[in-house]
Design a protein around this motif. Structure first.
Motif, mmCIF file in Angstrom:
data_model
loop_
_atom_site.group_PDB
_atom_site.id
_atom_site.type_symbol
_atom_site.label_atom_id
_atom_site.label_comp_id
_atom_site.label_asym_id
_atom_site.label_seq_id
_atom_site.Cartn_x
_atom_site.Cartn_y
_atom_site.Cartn_z
ATOM 1 N N SER A 146 0.856 -1.189 0.000
ATOM 2 C CA SER A 146 0.000 0.000 0.000
ATOM 3 C C SER A 146 0.881 1.224 0.000
ATOM 4 C CB SER A 146 -0.937 0.012 1.214
ATOM 5 O OG SER A 146 -0.202 0.036 2.420
ATOM 6 N N VAL A 147 0.300 2.347 -0.405
ATOM 7 C CA VAL A 147 1.056 3.598 -0.509
ATOM 8 C C VAL A 147 0.285 4.735 0.155
ATOM 9 C CG1 VAL A 147 1.959 5.362 -2.081
ATOM 10 C CG2 VAL A 147 2.264 2.927 -2.627
ATOM 11 N N LEU A 148 0.986 5.478 0.979
ATOM 12 C CA LEU A 148 0.506 6.756 1.500
ATOM 13 C C LEU A 148 1.395 7.825 0.899
ATOM 14 C CD1 LEU A 148 -0.807 8.821 3.467
ATOM 15 C CD2 LEU A 148 0.940 8.118 5.139
ATOM 16 N N ALA A 149 0.822 8.759 0.169
ATOM 17 C CA ALA A 149 1.597 9.829 -0.451
ATOM 18 C C ALA A 149 0.994 11.177 -0.073
ATOM 19 C CB ALA A 149 1.620 9.676 -1.967
ATOM 20 N N ALA B 109 5.270 5.000 2.705
ATOM 21 C CA ALA B 109 4.803 6.369 2.953
ATOM 22 C C ALA B 109 5.842 7.359 2.445
ATOM 23 C CB ALA B 109 4.548 6.575 4.437
ATOM 24 N N VAL B 110 5.426 8.273 1.569
ATOM 25 C CA VAL B 110 6.366 9.228 0.975
ATOM 26 C C VAL B 110 5.756 10.622 0.888
ATOM 27 C CG1 VAL B 110 7.584 7.489 -0.407
ATOM 28 C CG2 VAL B 110 5.609 8.695 -1.382
ATOM 29 N N ALA B 111 6.633 11.622 0.853
ATOM 30 C CA ALA B 111 6.255 12.988 0.490
ATOM 31 C C ALA B 111 6.603 13.173 -0.981
ATOM 32 C CB ALA B 111 7.015 13.996 1.346
ATOM 33 N N LEU B 112 5.757 13.884 -1.718
ATOM 34 C CA LEU B 112 5.969 14.068 -3.151
ATOM 35 C C LEU B 112 5.916 15.541 -3.544
ATOM 36 C CD1 LEU B 112 3.770 11.213 -4.710
ATOM 37 C CD2 LEU B 112 6.251 11.229 -4.374
ATOM 38 N N HIS B 113 6.819 15.909 -4.449
ATOM 39 C CA HIS B 113 6.821 17.248 -5.052
ATOM 40 C C HIS B 113 6.347 17.107 -6.498
ATOM 41 C CE1 HIS B 113 8.099 21.115 -6.587
ATOM 42 N NE2 HIS B 113 8.960 20.533 -7.408
ATOM 43 N N PRO B 114 5.284 17.831 -6.902
ATOM 44 C CA PRO B 114 4.714 17.628 -8.233
ATOM 45 C C PRO B 114 5.348 18.425 -9.357
ATOM 46 C CG PRO B 114 3.392 19.202 -7.047
ATOM 47 C CD PRO B 114 4.481 18.762 -6.088
ATOM 48 N N VAL C 265 1.511 9.458 -10.462
ATOM 49 C CA VAL C 265 0.993 8.092 -10.353
ATOM 50 C C VAL C 265 2.070 7.088 -10.741
ATOM 51 C CG1 VAL C 265 -0.721 6.447 -11.215
ATOM 52 C CG2 VAL C 265 -1.410 8.783 -10.647
ATOM 53 N N ASP C 266 2.843 7.402 -11.775
ATOM 54 C CA ASP C 266 3.952 6.522 -12.157
ATOM 55 C C ASP C 266 4.912 6.334 -10.986
ATOM 56 O OD1 ASP C 266 2.995 6.133 -14.723
ATOM 57 O OD2 ASP C 266 4.358 7.587 -15.660
ATOM 58 N N VAL C 267 5.219 7.430 -10.289
ATOM 59 C CA VAL C 267 6.108 7.337 -9.126
ATOM 60 C C VAL C 267 5.470 6.473 -8.044
ATOM 61 C CG1 VAL C 267 7.176 8.608 -7.223
ATOM 62 C CG2 VAL C 267 7.298 9.510 -9.550
ATOM 63 N N MET C 268 4.216 6.746 -7.711
ATOM 64 C CA MET C 268 3.559 6.013 -6.629
ATOM 65 C C MET C 268 3.473 4.520 -6.914
ATOM 66 S SD MET C 268 0.597 8.607 -5.209
ATOM 67 C CE MET C 268 -0.065 9.179 -6.782
ATOM 68 N N LEU C 269 3.211 4.166 -8.158
ATOM 69 C CA LEU C 269 3.092 2.754 -8.503
ATOM 70 C C LEU C 269 4.452 2.072 -8.600
ATOM 71 C CD1 LEU C 269 0.192 2.774 -11.126
ATOM 72 C CD2 LEU C 269 0.095 2.527 -8.632
ATOM 73 N N GLY C 270 5.507 2.862 -8.737
ATOM 74 C CA GLY C 270 6.841 2.292 -8.853
ATOM 75 C C GLY C 270 7.631 2.259 -7.555
ATOM 76 N N LEU C 271 7.081 2.786 -6.480
ATOM 77 C CA LEU C 271 7.788 2.829 -5.203
ATOM 78 C C LEU C 271 8.094 1.431 -4.672
ATOM 79 C CD1 LEU C 271 5.640 5.611 -3.489
ATOM 80 C CD2 LEU C 271 8.043 5.857 -4.169
ATOM 81 N N THR C 272 9.203 1.336 -3.968
ATOM 82 C CA THR C 272 9.588 0.088 -3.320
ATOM 83 C C THR C 272 9.579 0.287 -1.806
ATOM 84 O OG1 THR C 272 11.951 0.589 -3.236
ATOM 85 C CG2 THR C 272 11.088 -0.376 -5.291
ATOM 86 N N PRO C 273 9.582 -0.782 -1.030
ATOM 87 C CA PRO C 273 9.586 -0.631 0.434
ATOM 88 C C PRO C 273 10.751 0.210 0.957
ATOM 89 C CG PRO C 273 9.031 -2.886 -0.170
ATOM 90 C CD PRO C 273 9.425 -2.193 -1.440
ATOM 91 N N GLU C 274 11.880 0.164 0.269
ATOM 92 C CA GLU C 274 13.037 0.947 0.699
ATOM 93 C C GLU C 274 12.809 2.455 0.564
ATOM 94 O OE1 GLU C 274 13.180 -1.671 -1.392
ATOM 95 O OE2 GLU C 274 13.958 -3.070 0.123
ATOM 96 N N ASP C 275 11.800 2.837 -0.193
ATOM 97 C CA ASP C 275 11.508 4.258 -0.404
ATOM 98 C C ASP C 275 10.705 4.877 0.731
ATOM 99 O OD1 ASP C 275 12.750 4.338 -2.924
ATOM 100 O OD2 ASP C 275 10.934 3.607 -3.913
ATOM 101 N N SER C 276 10.142 4.056 1.591
ATOM 102 C CA SER C 276 9.254 4.580 2.626
ATOM 103 C C SER C 276 9.976 5.561 3.534
ATOM 104 C CB SER C 276 8.671 3.441 3.461
ATOM 105 O OG SER C 276 7.608 3.911 4.260
ATOM 106 N N GLY C 277 9.305 6.660 3.835
ATOM 107 C CA GLY C 277 9.878 7.686 4.686
ATOM 108 C C GLY C 277 10.739 8.686 3.959
#
Length: 222
Positions: A115-118, A165-170, A198-210
């Motif tokens: 799951s993703v929280l952005a 869970a990530v912070a994103l800059h658009p 959306v491409d970023v969110m769908l491509g995230l890996t567990p190591e990206d969290s935080g």
């Protein structure tokens, strides 16, 4: 199997475009915003009522709510322009609103499975990247939102092992939000920005969290 997304701030330029992009990819999307259903992101009781009514679980929770300045005002260009009422309004939406939503996220995300929280913040919220100053309320509110996101990622890592869970800059997106401030910056349309996010969110890996990423999946320093 259909995947479910919750978009908070879904009537804004970016939120609406992300919702539409996800739907074209086959996602089931739930939209929340002031215009959609009266969500007041700066009022904890209102946020509680809306989010407690959600059944979930959602494989993606995307928060796109935000303001640049208090209504009728503008981002500060100098310290002398700092005003209490503007700071309170900007923090109410950009920081307090994020906090009010985050307290519900553990119940909105599935306990098992990816799951993703952005949270949509902004590069100007980066302390390390601040080289020109100004925009004090907006910068500070986004930096605080980034800290909240970081803390949420740590807590989710204990209970939701596959949550990211990530912070994103658009980037600078051509919306009403940026209309008066984008003259010196190249912009993209909301649809292009949404696809990138959306491409970023769908491509995230567990190591990206935080972590904190831009629309091209490039990390941004805190």
């Amino acid at each position: 199997m259909t995947q479910n997304a919750l978009i908070i701030g879904a009537s804004g330029g970016i939120g609406a475009a992300v919702a539409q992009d996800l739907e074209t990819r086959g996602w089931q999307v739930t939209r929340l915003s002031r215009a959609c259903d009266g969500l007041d992101i700066g009022d904890q009781a209102n946020v509680d009522a809306h989010l407690e009514a959600q059944n979930g679980p959602y494989e993606l929770v995307f928060m796109a709510s935000g303001v640049l300045a208090a209504e009728g005002g503008a981002p500060e260009k100098a310290l002398s322009q700092i005003r209490q009422e503007s700071f309170e309004e900007v923090f109410k939406v950009n920081t307090f609103g994020v906090a009010y939503v985050l307290r519900h996220v553990p119940k909105l995300l599935p306990k098992k499975g990816r799951s993703v929280l952005a949270v949509l913040t902004a590069r100007v919220g980066s302390i390390g990247d601040n080289n020109i100053g100004g925009w004090h309320a907006y910068r500070a509110s986004k930096a605080a939102a980034n800290q909240l996101l970081r803390g949420a990622a740590i807590e989710l890592g204990r209970s939701h092992k596959e949550a990211i869970a990530v912070a994103l800059h658009p980037g600078t997106v051509a919306t009403d939000f940026t209309a008066n401030y984008a003259a010196r910056h190249s912009t993209v349309c909301p649809e292009a920005a949404a696809k990138n996010l959306v491409d970023v969110m769908l491509g995230l890996t567990p190591e990206d969290s935080g972590q904190f990423f831009d629309y091209a999946y490039k990390p941004i320093e805190w």
